[in-house]
Enzyme design. Structure first.
Site, PDB file in Angstrom:
ATOM      1  N   PHE A  33       0.806  -1.221   0.000  1.00 40.27           N
ATOM      2  CA  PHE A  33       0.000   0.000   0.000  1.00 40.27           C
ATOM      3  C   PHE A  33       0.839   1.271   0.000  1.00 40.27           C
ATOM      4  CE2 PHE A  33      -2.543  -3.361   1.856  1.00 40.27           C
ATOM      5  CZ  PHE A  33      -3.705  -3.259   1.119  1.00 40.27           C
ATOM      6  N   ARG A  34       1.928   1.265   0.795  1.00 38.40           N
ATOM      7  CA  ARG A  34       2.603   2.522   1.084  1.00 38.40           C
ATOM      8  C   ARG A  34       4.007   2.644   0.510  1.00 38.40           C
ATOM      9  NH1 ARG A  34      -0.748   0.991   4.888  1.00 38.40           N
ATOM     10  NH2 ARG A  34      -2.373   2.462   5.481  1.00 38.40           N
ATOM     11  N   ASP A 102      -5.543 -11.320   0.589  1.00 36.02           N
ATOM     12  CA  ASP A 102      -5.276 -11.955  -0.707  1.00 36.02           C
ATOM     13  C   ASP A 102      -5.405 -13.472  -0.696  1.00 36.02           C
ATOM     14  OD1 ASP A 102      -2.923 -12.738   0.627  1.00 36.02           O
ATOM     15  OD2 ASP A 102      -1.734 -11.120  -0.257  1.00 36.02           O
ATOM     16  N   HIS A 119      -8.462  -8.109   8.571  1.00 35.91           N
ATOM     17  CA  HIS A 119      -9.007  -7.135   7.624  1.00 35.91           C
ATOM     18  C   HIS A 119      -9.883  -7.793   6.560  1.00 35.91           C
ATOM     19  CE1 HIS A 119      -5.734  -3.912   8.672  1.00 35.91           C
ATOM     20  NE2 HIS A 119      -6.667  -4.025   9.592  1.00 35.91           N
ATOM     21  N   CYS A 127     -23.252  -9.137   1.695  1.00 33.29           N
ATOM     22  CA  CYS A 127     -24.232  -8.061   1.772  1.00 33.29           C
ATOM     23  C   CYS A 127     -24.053  -7.329   3.098  1.00 33.29           C
ATOM     24  CB  CYS A 127     -25.635  -8.634   1.672  1.00 33.29           C
ATOM     25  SG  CYS A 127     -26.905  -7.412   2.077  1.00 33.29           S
ATOM     26  N   CYS A 130     -27.628  -7.910   5.241  1.00 34.68           N
ATOM     27  CA  CYS A 130     -28.063  -9.199   5.792  1.00 34.68           C
ATOM     28  C   CYS A 130     -26.933 -10.206   5.925  1.00 34.68           C
ATOM     29  CB  CYS A 130     -29.188  -9.795   4.951  1.00 34.68           C
ATOM     30  SG  CYS A 130     -28.640 -10.539   3.400  1.00 34.68           S
ATOM     31  N   SER A 194       4.967  -5.255   7.394  1.00 33.23           N
ATOM     32  CA  SER A 194       3.925  -4.261   7.658  1.00 33.23           C
ATOM     33  C   SER A 194       4.558  -2.948   8.071  1.00 33.23           C
ATOM     34  CB  SER A 194       2.981  -4.743   8.770  1.00 33.23           C
ATOM     35  OG  SER A 194       2.043  -3.726   9.069  1.00 33.23           O
ATOM     36  N   ASN A 219      11.178  -6.145   8.131  1.00 38.71           N
ATOM     37  CA  ASN A 219      10.615  -5.169   7.183  1.00 38.71           C
ATOM     38  C   ASN A 219      11.759  -4.384   6.559  1.00 38.71           C
ATOM     39  OD1 ASN A 219       7.812  -4.325   6.457  1.00 38.71           O
ATOM     40  ND2 ASN A 219       8.650  -2.299   6.841  1.00 38.71           N
ATOM     41  N   ILE A 237      11.951 -10.337   2.948  1.00 42.83           N
ATOM     42  CA  ILE A 237      11.185 -11.321   3.734  1.00 42.83           C
ATOM     43  C   ILE A 237      11.393 -12.753   3.219  1.00 42.83           C
ATOM     44  CG2 ILE A 237       8.817 -12.084   4.226  1.00 42.83           C
ATOM     45  CD1 ILE A 237       8.156  -8.952   4.123  1.00 42.83           C
TER      46      ILE A 237
HETATM   47  P1  OAD Z   1       2.141  -1.273   3.878  1.00 42.00           P
HETATM   48  O1  OAD Z   1       2.189  -1.072   2.415  1.00 42.00           O
HETATM   49  O2  OAD Z   1       1.777  -0.111   4.718  1.00 42.00           O
HETATM   50  O3  OAD Z   1       3.545  -1.801   4.405  1.00 42.00           O
HETATM   51  C1  OAD Z   1       4.219  -2.864   3.774  1.00 42.00           C
HETATM   52  C2  OAD Z   1       5.659  -2.877   4.255  1.00 42.00           C
HETATM   53  O4  OAD Z   1       6.305  -4.021   3.724  1.00 42.00           O
HETATM   54  C3  OAD Z   1       6.438  -1.647   3.809  1.00 42.00           C
HETATM   55  O5  OAD Z   1       7.010  -1.012   4.947  1.00 42.00           O
HETATM   56  C4  OAD Z   1       7.542  -2.231   2.886  1.00 42.00           C
HETATM   57  O6  OAD Z   1       8.791  -1.609   3.096  1.00 42.00           O
HETATM   58  C5  OAD Z   1       7.620  -3.668   3.345  1.00 42.00           C
HETATM   59  N1  OAD Z   1       7.998  -4.622   2.290  1.00 42.00           N
HETATM   60  C6  OAD Z   1       7.416  -4.786   1.077  1.00 42.00           C
HETATM   61  N2  OAD Z   1       7.980  -5.823   0.414  1.00 42.00           N
HETATM   62  C7  OAD Z   1       8.962  -6.321   1.213  1.00 42.00           C
HETATM   63  C8  OAD Z   1       9.910  -7.389   1.093  1.00 42.00           C
HETATM   64  N3  OAD Z   1       9.953  -8.184   0.014  1.00 42.00           N
HETATM   65  N4  OAD Z   1      10.784  -7.599   2.118  1.00 42.00           N
HETATM   66  C9  OAD Z   1      10.748  -6.800   3.232  1.00 42.00           C
HETATM   67  N5  OAD Z   1       9.860  -5.791   3.398  1.00 42.00           N
HETATM   68  C10 OAD Z   1       8.977  -5.547   2.416  1.00 42.00           C
HETATM   69  O7  OAD Z   1       1.169  -2.530   4.154  1.00 42.00           O
HETATM   70  P2  OAD Z   1       0.482  -2.972   5.529  1.00 42.00           P
HETATM   71  O8  OAD Z   1       1.313  -2.631   6.695  1.00 42.00           O
HETATM   72  O9  OAD Z   1       0.057  -4.388   5.344  1.00 42.00           O
HETATM   73  O10 OAD Z   1      -5.773  -2.051   5.481  1.00 42.00           O
HETATM   74  O11 OAD Z   1      -0.801  -2.054   5.539  1.00 42.00           O
HETATM   75  C11 OAD Z   1      -1.666  -2.132   6.631  1.00 42.00           C
HETATM   76  C12 OAD Z   1      -3.090  -1.891   6.195  1.00 42.00           C
HETATM   77  O12 OAD Z   1      -3.178  -0.661   5.474  1.00 42.00           O
HETATM   78  C13 OAD Z   1      -3.606  -2.910   5.204  1.00 42.00           C
HETATM   79  O13 OAD Z   1      -4.077  -4.097   5.829  1.00 42.00           O
HETATM   80  C14 OAD Z   1      -4.709  -2.183   4.529  1.00 42.00           C
HETATM   81  C15 OAD Z   1      -4.009  -0.872   4.304  1.00 42.00           C
HETATM   82  O14 OAD Z   1      -4.828   0.215   4.184  1.00 42.00           O
HETATM   83  C16 OAD Z   1      -7.015  -1.895   5.086  1.00 42.00           C
HETATM   84  O15 OAD Z   1      -7.315  -1.893   3.905  1.00 42.00           O
HETATM   85  C17 OAD Z   1      -7.993  -1.728   6.198  1.00 42.00           C
HETATM   86 ZN    ZN Z   2     -28.731  -8.848   1.896  1.00 36.66          ZN
END
Ligand code: OAD
Ligand code: ZN
Length: 254
Positions: A33-34, A102, A119, A127, A130, A194, A219, A237
């Site tokens: 995501f980020r 996923d 999540h 839905c 319901c 994360s 990370n 990872i």
């Molecule tokens: P992020 O995208 O915020 O963080 C993913 C982290 O993984 C980043 O800090 C990258 O540096 C690291 N990363 C990616 N590939 C890597 C690799 N091969 N080896 C080591 N590090 C790696 O994703 P999340 O923390 O999962 O929620 O995001 C948290 C929540 O924000 C998600 O569950 C989603 C999103 O909005 C909802 O949709 C409610």
């Molecule tokens: Zn319904």
């Protein structure tokens, strides 16, 4: 090396829990995501309130969902998913709490009772009124046949949404309670791929740490919880978890 240190933490541990984020699935070809180029750098997420209130927002959410599903169709579990599943089978890991939607932990063979999806799951829809389950193939067929109208529930006419948790939407309460219990009961908590900025999810590593567990963060970028960690591994990872299973004498990583 850091992976050796991690292996010795595992040898001392009798109840280890993994907590995963989008970073474990980037090796499967699904962007996080980020990171630069990540999903939230391209599109802002559609908040839950907007989804409920506007058909236009619902249509846009489904449009994006189908586009993404098309680009990541056939994504297969990566080394990280396979390593964690193998560690569960070998008795080195008690369970996985994931923020991911996923389905790749399941695809890697993680047994259902050992997995908590806080999540939700993006491989089906429900839905909002319901709770009836709707398959994505049904949603898509309706969506396309109507020229892009968001489909309504077959049973009650309510809005149908991917079974994932959006910003502003309530967390699945029972799952969150169970995840909190796993976190406070473990002796080793591994946060993997994360950014640890989204709450309440990111409260779990802190709860583990406060209850006396060793906290490890794998990370490639820094996180706001690095200061609370006993061990930080800023590396890939897939590499780290593959190396860990080798050191623990676990085979069958394919
Ligand atoms: P992020 O995208 O915020 O963080 C993913 C982290 O993984 C980043 O800090 C990258 O540096 C690291 N990363 C990616 N590939 C890597 C690799 N091969 N080896 C080591 N590090 C790696 O994703 P999340 O923390 O999962 O929620 O995001 C948290 C929540 O924000 C998600 O569950 C989603 C999103 O909005 C909802 O949709 C409610
Ligand atoms: Zn319904």
């Amino acid at each position: 090396t850091a992976t050796d240190d991690l292996a010795s933490l595992f040898r001392q541990s009798s109840r280890a829990v993994a907590f995963t984020g989008a970073g474990i699935s980037t090796e499967s070809g699904i962007p996080d995501f980020r990171s630069p180029g990540g999903l939230w750098t391209q599109n802002k997420p559609i908040p839950f309130q907007a989804f409920i209130q506007s058909r236009e927002a619902r249509a846009e959410a489904w449009r994006r969902k189908f586009t993404m599903d098309d680009s990541y169709r056939g994504a297969a579990p990566a080394r990280g998913h396979l390593a964690l599943a193998a560690m569960i089978r070998a008795g080195h890991l008690s369970g996985i709490i994931t923020q991911n939607i996923d389905n790749l932990h399941q695809d890697a063979g993680t047994p259902d009772p050992q997995l908590i999806e806080i999540h939700g799951n993006g491989t089906y829809a429900t839905c909002l009124a319901c709770g009836r389950r709707h398959e994505l193939s049904w949603v898509r067929q309706r969506f396309e046949a109507s020229g892009g109208e968001p489909p309504d529930c077959e049973a009650c006419g309510g809005p149908v949404k991917s079974a994932t948790i959006s910003f502003g939407q309530a967390m699945p309460e029972a799952k969150m309670r169970q995840a909190a219990a796993w976190s406070t009961d473990c002796d080793l908590f591994l946060a993997i791929g994360s950014s640890l900025v989204v709450y309440p999810a990111a409260g779990l590593p802190l709860a583990a740490r406060e209850s006396g567990a060793h906290l490890v963060i794998i990370n490639r970028e820094e996180t706001p919880l690095d200061e609370a960690a006993h061990l930080i591994i800023r590396a890939d990872i897939g590499e780290v978890l593959e190396g860990l299973t080798r050191r623990l004498g676990i085979g069958g990583l394919s």
